[in-house]
Design an enzyme around this catalytic site. Sequence first.
Site, PDB file in Angstrom:
ATOM      1  N   ARG A  45       2.825  -9.516  -0.540  1.00 50.72           N
ATOM      2  CA  ARG A  45       2.974  -8.419  -1.493  1.00 50.72           C
ATOM      3  C   ARG A  45       3.908  -7.322  -0.992  1.00 50.72           C
ATOM      4  O   ARG A  45       4.359  -6.480  -1.766  1.00 50.72           O
ATOM      5  CB  ARG A  45       1.592  -7.833  -1.828  1.00 50.72           C
ATOM      6  CG  ARG A  45       0.881  -7.246  -0.641  1.00 50.72           C
ATOM      7  CD  ARG A  45      -0.605  -7.031  -0.897  1.00 50.72           C
ATOM      8  NE  ARG A  45      -0.903  -5.714  -1.412  1.00 50.72           N
ATOM      9  CZ  ARG A  45      -2.132  -5.244  -1.592  1.00 50.72           C
ATOM     10  NH1 ARG A  45      -3.184  -6.016  -1.325  1.00 50.72           N
ATOM     11  NH2 ARG A  45      -2.342  -4.048  -2.043  1.00 50.72           N
ATOM     12  N   GLU A  91     -10.347 -11.462  -5.071  1.00 46.54           N
ATOM     13  CA  GLU A  91      -8.944 -11.270  -4.712  1.00 46.54           C
ATOM     14  C   GLU A  91      -8.414 -12.388  -3.804  1.00 46.54           C
ATOM     15  O   GLU A  91      -7.294 -12.328  -3.325  1.00 46.54           O
ATOM     16  CB  GLU A  91      -8.715  -9.892  -4.078  1.00 46.54           C
ATOM     17  CG  GLU A  91      -9.638  -9.540  -2.943  1.00 46.54           C
ATOM     18  CD  GLU A  91      -9.389  -8.130  -2.402  1.00 46.54           C
ATOM     19  OE1 GLU A  91      -8.374  -7.511  -2.740  1.00 46.54           O
ATOM     20  OE2 GLU A  91     -10.221  -7.674  -1.612  1.00 46.54           O
ATOM     21  N   HIS A 109       0.824  -1.209   0.000  1.00 43.37           N
ATOM     22  CA  HIS A 109       0.000   0.000   0.000  1.00 43.37           C
ATOM     23  C   HIS A 109       0.853   1.252   0.000  1.00 43.37           C
ATOM     24  O   HIS A 109       0.445   2.296  -0.489  1.00 43.37           O
ATOM     25  CB  HIS A 109      -1.010  -0.043   1.148  1.00 43.37           C
ATOM     26  CG  HIS A 109      -2.111  -1.012   0.845  1.00 43.37           C
ATOM     27  ND1 HIS A 109      -2.150  -2.267   1.388  1.00 43.37           N
ATOM     28  CD2 HIS A 109      -3.140  -0.924  -0.025  1.00 43.37           C
ATOM     29  CE1 HIS A 109      -3.189  -2.911   0.891  1.00 43.37           C
ATOM     30  NE2 HIS A 109      -3.808  -2.124   0.032  1.00 43.37           N
ATOM     31  N   ASN A 120      -3.675  -7.546  -6.704  1.00 46.18           N
ATOM     32  CA  ASN A 120      -2.633  -7.392  -5.669  1.00 46.18           C
ATOM     33  C   ASN A 120      -2.736  -8.501  -4.632  1.00 46.18           C
ATOM     34  O   ASN A 120      -1.748  -9.142  -4.288  1.00 46.18           O
ATOM     35  CB  ASN A 120      -2.780  -6.038  -4.960  1.00 46.18           C
ATOM     36  CG  ASN A 120      -2.682  -4.884  -5.924  1.00 46.18           C
ATOM     37  OD1 ASN A 120      -2.135  -5.047  -7.001  1.00 46.18           O
ATOM     38  ND2 ASN A 120      -3.202  -3.736  -5.542  1.00 46.18           N
ATOM     39  N   ASP A 121      -3.950  -8.696  -4.137  1.00 43.95           N
ATOM     40  CA  ASP A 121      -4.127  -9.763  -3.154  1.00 43.95           C
ATOM     41  C   ASP A 121      -4.221 -11.124  -3.821  1.00 43.95           C
ATOM     42  O   ASP A 121      -3.718 -12.108  -3.295  1.00 43.95           O
ATOM     43  CB  ASP A 121      -5.385  -9.503  -2.307  1.00 43.95           C
ATOM     44  CG  ASP A 121      -5.095  -8.497  -1.202  1.00 43.95           C
ATOM     45  OD1 ASP A 121      -4.050  -8.634  -0.550  1.00 43.95           O
ATOM     46  OD2 ASP A 121      -5.893  -7.561  -1.022  1.00 43.95           O
ATOM     47  N   ARG A 134     -10.921   3.329  -2.344  1.00 44.67           N
ATOM     48  CA  ARG A 134     -10.474   2.600  -1.150  1.00 44.67           C
ATOM     49  C   ARG A 134     -10.849   3.426   0.086  1.00 44.67           C
ATOM     50  O   ARG A 134     -10.053   4.242   0.558  1.00 44.67           O
ATOM     51  CB  ARG A 134      -8.960   2.406  -1.178  1.00 44.67           C
ATOM     52  CG  ARG A 134      -8.435   1.449  -2.236  1.00 44.67           C
ATOM     53  CD  ARG A 134      -6.930   1.295  -2.094  1.00 44.67           C
ATOM     54  NE  ARG A 134      -6.388   0.187  -2.840  1.00 44.67           N
ATOM     55  CZ  ARG A 134      -5.812   0.283  -4.045  1.00 44.67           C
ATOM     56  NH1 ARG A 134      -5.706   1.449  -4.627  1.00 44.67           N
ATOM     57  NH2 ARG A 134      -5.334  -0.790  -4.637  1.00 44.67           N
ATOM     58  N   ARG A 187     -15.783   0.953  -2.409  1.00 45.01           N
ATOM     59  CA  ARG A 187     -15.482  -0.332  -1.770  1.00 45.01           C
ATOM     60  C   ARG A 187     -15.647  -0.177  -0.266  1.00 45.01           C
ATOM     61  O   ARG A 187     -15.153   0.796   0.313  1.00 45.01           O
ATOM     62  CB  ARG A 187     -14.060  -0.758  -2.107  1.00 45.01           C
ATOM     63  CG  ARG A 187     -13.724  -2.102  -1.487  1.00 45.01           C
ATOM     64  CD  ARG A 187     -12.367  -2.588  -1.895  1.00 45.01           C
ATOM     65  NE  ARG A 187     -11.309  -1.861  -1.221  1.00 45.01           N
ATOM     66  CZ  ARG A 187     -10.018  -2.128  -1.398  1.00 45.01           C
ATOM     67  NH1 ARG A 187      -9.651  -3.055  -2.253  1.00 45.01           N
ATOM     68  NH2 ARG A 187      -9.105  -1.453  -0.753  1.00 45.01           N
ATOM     69  N   CYS A 203      -8.697  -4.265 -11.039  1.00 43.97           N
ATOM     70  CA  CYS A 203      -8.331  -3.031 -10.341  1.00 43.97           C
ATOM     71  C   CYS A 203      -7.031  -3.121  -9.541  1.00 43.97           C
ATOM     72  O   CYS A 203      -6.652  -2.178  -8.872  1.00 43.97           O
ATOM     73  CB  CYS A 203      -9.470  -2.565  -9.440  1.00 43.97           C
ATOM     74  SG  CYS A 203      -9.804  -3.694  -8.087  1.00 43.97           S
TER      75      CYS A 203
HETATM   76  C1  PEP Z   1      -6.115  -5.682  -4.763  1.00 39.82           C
HETATM   77  O1  PEP Z   1      -5.926  -6.455  -3.821  1.00 39.82           O
HETATM   78  O2  PEP Z   1      -5.734  -5.904  -5.931  1.00 39.82           O
HETATM   79  C2  PEP Z   1      -6.795  -4.398  -4.542  1.00 39.82           C
HETATM   80  C3  PEP Z   1      -7.122  -3.627  -5.546  1.00 39.82           C
HETATM   81  O3  PEP Z   1      -7.041  -4.029  -3.253  1.00 39.82           O
HETATM   82  P1  PEP Z   1      -5.924  -3.443  -2.270  1.00 39.82           P
HETATM   83  O4  PEP Z   1      -4.696  -3.140  -3.107  1.00 39.82           O
HETATM   84  O5  PEP Z   1      -6.498  -2.224  -1.631  1.00 39.82           O
HETATM   85  O6  PEP Z   1      -5.706  -4.568  -1.315  1.00 39.82           O
HETATM   86 MG    MG Z   2      -6.955  -6.164  -1.950  1.00 39.53          MG
END
Ligand code: PEP
Ligand code: MG
Length: 584
Positions: free
Chosen positions: A471, A437, A191, A460-461, A298, A335, A508
């Site tokens: 990550r 995710e 993040h 990402n997750d 977010r 979200r 996303c």
């Molecule tokens: C993800 O996990 O890809 C996502 C968009 O959510 P975040 O990056 O906020 O965990």
């Molecule tokens: Mg995520």
Amino acid sequence: MEIKRGIAVSPGVAIGPALVLDSEWFRIPQRVIPPSQIDHECQRLRQALAQAAAETRANQEAVSAKLGPQYGAIFAAHALMLTDPTLVQEIEALVRTNHFAVEYAVSRVIRRYAKALESIEGGYLADRVADLFDIEKRILRHLLGQRREQLRDLREPVIVLAHDLTPSETAALDPQRVHAFATEAGGRASHTAIVAGVLNIPAVVGLGPFITDVSGGDRVIVDGHHGLLIIDPDEETLHRYEQVQASFRSQASQLAELRSLPAQTRDGVRVLLLGNIEFPQESGPCLEHGAEGVGLYRTEFLYLGRQTHPTEAEHLEAYLTVLRTMGPQRPVVIRTLDLGADKFLPGGSGRRAAPEHNPFLGLRSVRLCLQNLTLFKTQMRAILRASAFGDVRIMFPMISTLLELRQCKMILAEVKEDLEEEGLAFNPRLPVGTMIEVPSAAILAEQLAREVDFFSIGTNDLIQYTLAADRNNETVSTLYSPGDPAVLRLIEHVVRAAAQHNIAVNVCGEMSGDPLYTMLLLGMGIRQLSVTPHSIPAIKRVIRSVTVEESVAVAQEAMRLETARDVNNYLRERTRRILPEVFS
Ligand code: PEP
Ligand code: MG
């Protein structure tokens, strides 16, 4: 000159003086003093060393009395160093010959010692390096008093170098003053990295140890394209990077010209290109970059730096701010809270009574909301009320079972009933989506697709859970790849399930904002991408340069490849063929 390689997370080049933040956030300025002040500086040094040594001896006695002399001996060794005549001489020599302010001279000398120790093979002297930093801090504390760095009070532009920055620390950086940052820790989709993209400053993370090699005020270059940190560049490198900086600016202005053009392939297929935002104030820049709406808001960032939960009115005000900018026609996907794991823990509102052993697999995100219904309902009320003013859509993060999704929808239905009873306006057909995710959600995509209006793939997750590779952890960053065949198969499966049930599917995660994967995603059938706003022009350029037919061929070939490395090399080669400048 020294070059360190890390992970590029936010593009651009910055050149400037380093602001090194150690764990205590001391700022060590590279200040030059007038000759008349030299004696005074040396006197300050001797006084600080004497105070530090006295303090250390007091510690030695206290610890020896409490735990035994063998533990007190650690401090005895520190005291010995603090009174070592060579140390004083070396620091004073820098003050007298180079006219350095004493804090900077202390940091230079200690870091030279630390580097010498680190270079001794076997790593058994690593603890001594930690001791040296302890000693450095102790001296600096006496020289600088309690003057810690307040990033808010910066007067001149700097490049922040740190071991790590939390997402909240990163979000608090002022891009007017902080022109870039580089950290030893961190991964591609952390993040912290995402927030760097939002601030639109070059950033490199996961560089591994480098803090010993640099002192505050040293000139450094952060190359956010190639993931490089260059310490003390030579004249030629500096000159070359000044040119790169200028060409990046002109490329950015060329990309800006794409703003009003549609995200449409050469054969006329439209792609919906949306922006990811963390703060309502980002919706303006999001539009300026050419976003057609917000694909991921977010909302957990509403919790940033506060100890109490935001009220319904505060949620609503934030959402209405976004809607006012976006207008009533553009979609805004809100979200629900995704607190926990690396977001605002510890210290923020995601904090739990006892720390979890494995927060990424713990009570985070929608799981946390389902156990805190007041918190969840407050946010749902605000989202529903905002839906009376524009094209609002609600999305649930981290759904891992069908039951969880049903529970969320049930609570939403209850909240709707409450609002109706209270006579408050909302959109009764508010579209409901789920993030995909967690691998279980991707595998169960057919079942989930029957219950929602849209999917949004959070790569990402999804990548971290599929490959069991954190990550945020640079040491496993080679495993963490959007091009991994396992990840691609899950995405393919999700896209197919969405098509079968005729629901929209968006991507996303950070993968969607990386031009390397644009052809692949188009070829896999994706027609909606939500990306960090500054990536919109580059992604649009790829979309406008390819045909769907070409993209399908690329996706088919990529799906045949067996390793992430092969997939990434192939995609690089194919994208470069169409757009040589993207990976130049
Ligand atoms: C993800 O996990 O890809 C996502 C968009 O959510 P975040 O990056 O906020 O965990
Ligand atoms: Mg995520």
